[in-house]
Design an enzyme around this catalytic site. Structure first.
Site, PDB file in Angstrom:
ATOM      1  CG  HIS A 156      -2.050  -0.914   1.188  1.00 41.26           C
ATOM      2  ND1 HIS A 156      -2.870  -1.025   0.094  1.00 41.26           N
ATOM      3  CD2 HIS A 156      -2.535  -1.798   2.118  1.00 41.26           C
ATOM      4  CE1 HIS A 156      -3.813  -1.919   0.337  1.00 41.26           C
ATOM      5  NE2 HIS A 156      -3.631  -2.408   1.563  1.00 41.26           N
ATOM      6  CB  CYS A 200      -2.685   0.125  -2.708  1.00 40.33           C
ATOM      7  SG  CYS A 200      -2.201  -0.864  -1.293  1.00 40.33           S
TER       8      CYS A 200
END
Length: 494
Positions: free
Chosen positions: A332, A375
């Site tokens: 992420h 992400c």
């Protein structure tokens, strides 16, 4: 070197897929019954010699075929190159525009497209298992379901499957003119054009509704780099300044070990949703870069400080006897940063600068590649087949050091997608095109251009929204980066 020795050497550099491509392109030049009996490229070359299309005095069909199947590195054996053939085939050629158009379609078909095409076409069941699009095209052509003047069946299918492929057919119909065979009066020796990918500016894409089951990946915007002029003739080379790249300016790739490939693969986070499917990306990257000659090291579930420690440890290593360095990060992220599993941030520019010439002297002047699938990880809905990662606005930044390439999965502010079983669109396209294009002698920027194309043609519809994705490479490479062709087939790594 006599012609037969030349043909033998070329055959030794061609694989089974190349042979099947050659057979398809030669349909119409060689009777189908003879093509079906052939077992190697040498059989095909021998038949072209018998029919008079190939001889020591008239060899044009040979570089034409190699050019069309993407074996551009073999063109050097024929005293020509991709740029020269691209120009020559505008006016002359043995292979018809019809056959070339069909072959181009087959090269652009994804696995998802192929499944849809097989479902939509009325073809025998034997063509519905373990078949590629070339096999299907051969069947349609032989049974006269399609012809130069009748492409209605393909047009109907592509209206449903791919508007981009439909445009290729329309372009063919609008501009088709028969290509007359002609051999050049002398071997053309032109330098291949340099490749350039510029960073694209960001555009905002709005989607409405809370039921978008995808992961929107983070990307930082980078400064636009100038593109150089194409090199088209030897006279042009003399006119270029010293800073312009020519065909001979390629990063050395002659060490026994290509270099380290570090893969950071984060799936489970303290405060963010699980990145289901990322293990497919990590495994694919590991196998591909091992095949390319890298020493691959995979680190799973790393906190922010652990990521920094890993980068510092590879900064301290001696890279003298290695050609380059690759770092793949699957996690992420947020603006200008990636996240560790503890949701703490690591700035992307810090990671890249760790390997600058002043910080890692044994990598000075060597290419450093960073592929980042990152992400946002906030406000994500329940994951089904496809998930959406969120990103926030970014500022313009690019590493100041030379010899760096950063491959991001999407342009700033836009969506990037991850299939929870198959992995991300970007990493899967990257690996697939490395496998396909490295053996053809393509440089990394040409490969990333194809990755851009493949990912941009994908789409996902949810709640009335058509979701698309556009990757973004940015680089300060000074020369072409061409990975040496592996001595073994990729399938050996499965």
């Amino acid at each position: 070197m006599d012609l037969n020795q030349l043909l033998y050497d070329i055959d030794n550099n061609l694989g089974q897929e190349d042979f099947e491509s050659l057979k398809f392109l030669c349909m119409g030049l060689i009777p189908n019954k003879k093509l079906e009996k052939m077992r190697s490229s040498l059989d095909l070359f021998e038949e072209l010699q018998k029919s008079g299309e190939l001889s020591e005095d008239n060899m044009f069909i040979l570089p034409e075929l190699l050019y069309l199947i993407g074996q551009h590195n073999l063109l050097k054996k024929l005293n020509t190159n991709k740029s020269a053939m691209n120009e020559a085939l505008i006016k002359e050629g043995y292979i018809s525009m019809y056959r070339r158009m069909l072959f181009e379609l087959s090269e652009s078909i994804t696995k998802e497209d192929l499944r849809s095409i097989i479902f939509l076409l009325d073809i025998p069941s034997k063509f519905k298992e373990n078949k590629n699009f070339l096999d299907i095209l051969c069947y349609l052509d032989k049974t006269e379901v399609i012809s130069e003047d009748n492409l209605e069946v393909l047009e109907k299918v592509f209206r449903n499957v791919s508007q981009d492929l439909l445009r290729k057919i329309n372009q063919y119909k609008e501009s088709k003119e028969p290509l007359m065979p002609s051999a050049p009066t002398e071997n053309t020796q032109l330098s291949e054009p340099q490749f350039s990918i510029q960073a694209v500016s960001s555009t905002d894409m709005e989607f409405h509704g809370d039921d978008l089951d995808s992961i929107r990946e983070h990307i930082e915007e980078v400064q636009e780099l100038p593109s150089g002029k194409d090199v088209e003739t030897e006279n042009d080379i003399a006119a270029l300044s010293l800073q312009d790249r020519t065909e001979s300016e390629v990063y050395p790739m002659n060490q026994k070990c290509r270099g380290y490939c570090v893969i950071i693969n984060n799936s489970d986070f303290l405060k963010s949703d699980t990145r289901t499917g990322t293990e497919k990306d990590a495994e694919y990257l590991k196998r591909v870069f091992s095949w390319l000659g890298f020493e691959v090291v995979v680190y799973n579930e790393q906190k922010a400080q652990q990521i920094r420690d890993i980068m510092n440890s590879f900064q301290m290593k001696d890279h003298t006897e290695r050609d380059c360095f690759v770092c793949c990060i699957l996690t992420h992220g947020q603006s200008q940063a990636i996240l560790g599993t503890d949701n703490e941030v690591v700035k992307i520019n810090v990671i890249v600068s760790t390997f600058s010439p002043q910080n890692c002297k044994t990598l000075a002047g060597k290419p450093k590649l960073f592929f980042i699938q990152a992400c946002q990880g906030k406000n994500i809905q329940g994951a089904h087949l496809i998930e959406e990662d969120a990103a926030v606005s970014t500022t313009k930044t690019i590493p100041n050091a030379a010899d760096v390439l950063i491959g991001m999965s999407t342009v700033d502010g836009c969506f990037s997608y991850r299939h929870i079983e198959m992995g991300t669109w970007y990493i899967q396209a990257l690996c697939s095109n490395l496998i396909k294009m490295v053996p053809k002698g393509e440089d990394i920027l040409s490969i990333l251009t194809k990755v851009n194309r493949d990912v941009s043609e994908k789409e996902y519809s949810k709640s009335g929204n058509l979701l698309k994705q556009m990757p973004q490479p940015a680089y300060t490479l000074r020369m072409k980066l061409v990975f040496p062709i592996p001595t073994s087939d990729f399938k050996e790594y499965f």
